[in-house]
Motif scaffolding. Structure first.
Motif, short mmCIF file in Angstrom:
data_model
loop_
_atom_site.label_atom_id
_atom_site.label_comp_id
_atom_site.label_asym_id
_atom_site.label_seq_id
_atom_site.Cartn_x
_atom_site.Cartn_y
_atom_site.Cartn_z
N GLU A 103 0.80 -1.22 0.00
CA GLU A 103 0.00 0.00 0.00
C GLU A 103 0.84 1.28 0.00
OE1 GLU A 103 -3.65 0.77 2.61
OE2 GLU A 103 -3.79 -1.37 2.14
N PHE A 104 2.02 1.24 0.62
CA PHE A 104 2.75 2.50 0.84
C PHE A 104 4.08 2.62 0.12
CE2 PHE A 104 -0.30 2.36 4.22
CZ PHE A 104 -0.71 3.67 4.33
N ALA A 105 4.73 1.49 -0.21
CA ALA A 105 6.07 1.59 -0.82
C ALA A 105 5.96 2.01 -2.28
CB ALA A 105 6.77 0.23 -0.71
N SER A 106 7.05 2.57 -2.79
CA SER A 106 7.07 2.95 -4.22
C SER A 106 7.18 1.67 -5.05
CB SER A 106 8.28 3.84 -4.49
OG SER A 106 9.47 3.09 -4.33
N GLN A 107 6.92 1.82 -6.34
CA GLN A 107 7.02 0.67 -7.25
C GLN A 107 8.41 0.02 -7.14
OE1 GLN A 107 4.85 -0.64 -9.43
NE2 GLN A 107 6.26 -1.87 -10.66
N GLY A 108 9.45 0.87 -7.14
CA GLY A 108 10.82 0.35 -7.08
C GLY A 108 11.07 -0.39 -5.78
N GLN A 109 10.58 0.15 -4.66
CA GLN A 109 10.78 -0.51 -3.36
C GLN A 109 10.04 -1.84 -3.31
OE1 GLN A 109 9.30 2.75 -0.99
NE2 GLN A 109 11.36 3.31 -0.28
N ARG A 110 8.82 -1.85 -3.85
CA ARG A 110 8.04 -3.11 -3.84
C ARG A 110 8.79 -4.18 -4.63
NH1 ARG A 110 2.57 -1.04 -6.15
NH2 ARG A 110 2.88 1.02 -5.33
N THR A 111 9.32 -3.78 -5.79
CA THR A 111 10.02 -4.76 -6.64
C THR A 111 11.28 -5.27 -5.95
OG1 THR A 111 9.24 -3.46 -8.50
CG2 THR A 111 10.94 -5.07 -8.98
N ARG A 112 11.94 -4.39 -5.25
CA ARG A 112 13.21 -4.76 -4.61
C ARG A 112 12.98 -5.54 -3.31
NH1 ARG A 112 16.25 -1.65 -1.26
NH2 ARG A 112 14.92 0.16 -1.59
N LEU A 113 11.96 -5.12 -2.52
CA LEU A 113 11.83 -5.66 -1.16
C LEU A 113 10.89 -6.86 -1.05
CD1 LEU A 113 11.57 -2.23 0.73
CD2 LEU A 113 13.58 -3.71 0.58
N LEU A 114 9.76 -6.81 -1.78
CA LEU A 114 8.74 -7.83 -1.54
C LEU A 114 9.15 -9.26 -1.93
CD1 LEU A 114 5.45 -5.90 -2.25
CD2 LEU A 114 5.94 -7.25 -0.22
N PRO A 115 9.73 -9.46 -3.13
CA PRO A 115 10.08 -10.85 -3.47
C PRO A 115 11.03 -11.47 -2.44
CG PRO A 115 10.21 -9.46 -5.41
CD PRO A 115 10.02 -8.54 -4.23
N ARG A 116 11.98 -10.68 -1.94
CA ARG A 116 12.93 -11.19 -0.96
C ARG A 116 12.24 -11.45 0.39
NH1 ARG A 116 18.14 -11.27 -1.99
NH2 ARG A 116 18.66 -11.03 0.22
N MET A 117 11.27 -10.60 0.75
CA MET A 117 10.52 -10.82 1.99
C MET A 117 9.73 -12.13 1.90
SD MET A 117 7.28 -8.70 3.52
CE MET A 117 8.01 -7.29 4.28
#
Ligand SMILES: Cc1cc2nc3c(=O)[nH]c(=O)nc-3n(C[C@H](O)[C@H](O)[C@H](O)COP(=O)(O)OP(=O)(O)OC[C@H]3O[C@@H](n4cnc5c(N)ncnc54)[C@H](O)[C@@H]3O)c2cc1C
Length: 386
Positions: A103-117
């Motif tokens: 809901e809150f992260a930028s597109q770039g942050q989501r791409t970088r952080l979510l798959p690893r989480m």
């Protein structure tokens, strides 16, 4: 109730039966792991998390571009339910953090952080509570000062009860970026790498022997502007989104777990050859009522999520019902189950101890009642009526 009589039966609106069958087949090929000698509970759960992810069983409702399977909340709930029913070690508790990032992260942050989480490559913890700010989260004093030159932040303060920070790579950190402004406009969220210079993690031992809790000290910690999640001042909304997803019984597999424990109590009582302890039958009866109310409620809430409703203050009702069902159930289990399970060191005793925390974590029961009074019933606050 048998093992296959799962509480959250929605029929088969979207291939759910096929999904359950797929998961059962996968579980048949991947037996539940055992905790190794000397392995901490968090390390064991992390190993399990990675194994589940390798089978595609984490983040079912997260879009594929962020490492999930792009299915619905109902698919995620179904998998959690099935895992609970097969007595899996636990469902990775990351859904609420993933939702906050979505809901809150930028597109770039989501791409970088979510798959690893989702994969368990990065483990996350939640740095919200402080020594003087738990229920009154808005009163937090951890402070992020923005530098004049390149816009990075310097953070100072202390967090408390940060679960498993010592095993974490990232902390979803809240800090105040404006000292004077009201909370809803002055708190900002960051994705802080826990190994950053100036961060000290000190684990604390809990009553059940687990090393879940930590203190987190932040001394002149540099956080880049690119590590901020959302805009400055969005932290309060992010925190409320996070806890609203955290306060539910659906994604955790708890319903199946409670159902299995109830069945265990029933069998124990039916097989009892001595006189039953005073009041025990009505205590178990009450547990059945709590459980059925929770299941009915969870069904309704799942249907709401399927209809696209995001988690809001109604999740306080989920949290209260779940807490009541869980605590009464384990209190009753201590009176009914054999000594080896409920003595100090027994598995059910460990779970009983953890159930005591249910009325505190994710916001205390008193705070849930306050939210229901204010946000759902729209009652005036106590100070205005006195
Ligand atoms: C197992 C567990 C895991 C946790 N994990 C994390 C984590 O990972 N990250 C994190 O940030 N925090 C975590 N917490 C902390 C948790 O969010 C806080 O403990 C909780 O919000 C309560 O805050 P507090 O402990 O400061 O108690 P306080 O806020 O000091 O409350 C003390 C008592 O006063 C009551 N009270 C306070 N204010 C009011 C009010 N306005 N009206 C009525 N009663 C009130 C409370 O209900 C409580 O009974 C965890 C806690 C537990 C138990």
């Amino acid at each position: 109730m048998s093992d296959h009589d799962l509480p959250l039966d929605f029929g088969d609106p979207a291939g759910l039966e096929a999904l359950r069958a797929e998961l059962r087949a996968w579980l048949a090929d991947h037996p539940l792991p055992e905790r190794r000698a000397g392995e901490a509970p968090a390390e064991f759960l992390h190993r399990w998390h990675r194994l589940l992810h390798s089978g595609g069983w984490v983040g079912l409702d997260v879009p594929e571009e962020y490492g999930g399977r792009g299915l619905t909340a109902l698919h995620q709930v179904t998998v959690s339910d099935e895992l609970g029913a097969c007595r899996a070690p636990g469902v990775p508790r990351i859904g609420y953090l993933a939702h906050a990032l979505l809901e809150f992260a930028s597109q770039g942050q989501r791409t970088r952080l979510l798959p690893r989480m989702l994969a368990g490559d990065d483990v996350w913890c939640q740095g919200f509570s402080e020594p003087g700010a738990g229920s009154d989260l808005a009163g937090m004093s951890t402070h992020a000062r923005r530098s004049e030159d390149d816009g990075h932040y310097i953070v100072n303060g202390q967090k408390l009860w940060t679960s498993y920070a010592q095993y974490s790579d990232y902390c979803l950190l809240l800090a105040r970026t404006e000292r004077e402004a009201p909370a809803h406009a002055s708190i900002t969220a960051f994705a802080l790498p826990v190994d950053r210079a100036g961060v000290t993690v000190r684990p604390l031992k809990a009553a059940n022997g687990d090393d879940e809790f930590c203190e987190l000290f932040l001394d002149d910690v540099r956080i880049e502007a690119s590590e901020r999640i959302g805009a400055e001042g969005d932290g309060w909304r992010l925190a409320m989104t996070t806890v609203n997803y955290e306060r539910n019984a659906l994604d955790t597999g708890h319903l199946s777990k409670y159902g299995l424990l109830l069945e265990h109590l029933r069998q124990e009582l039916r097989g009892c050859r001595t006189e039953l302890p005073d009041g025990i039958v009505s205590a178990v009866g009450q547990c059945v009522v709590d459980y059925q109310v929770l299941v009915a409620h969870a069904r309704r809430r799942t249907a709401e999520r399927l209809a696209g409703q995001t988690a809001g203050p109604e999740s306080s009702v989920d949290k209260l019902l779940m807490t009541r069902a869980e605590q009464r159930l384990y209190e009753t289990a201590l009176r009914v189950l054999p000594d080896e399970l409920v003595r100090d060191g027994g598995t059910v005793y460990g779970e009983y101890l953890y159930s005591r925390a249910a009325s505190v974590y994710g916001g205390t029961s008193q705070i849930q009642r306050n939210i229901i009074a204010k946000r759902l019933l729209r009652l005036p606050s106590a100070s205005r009526t006195s």
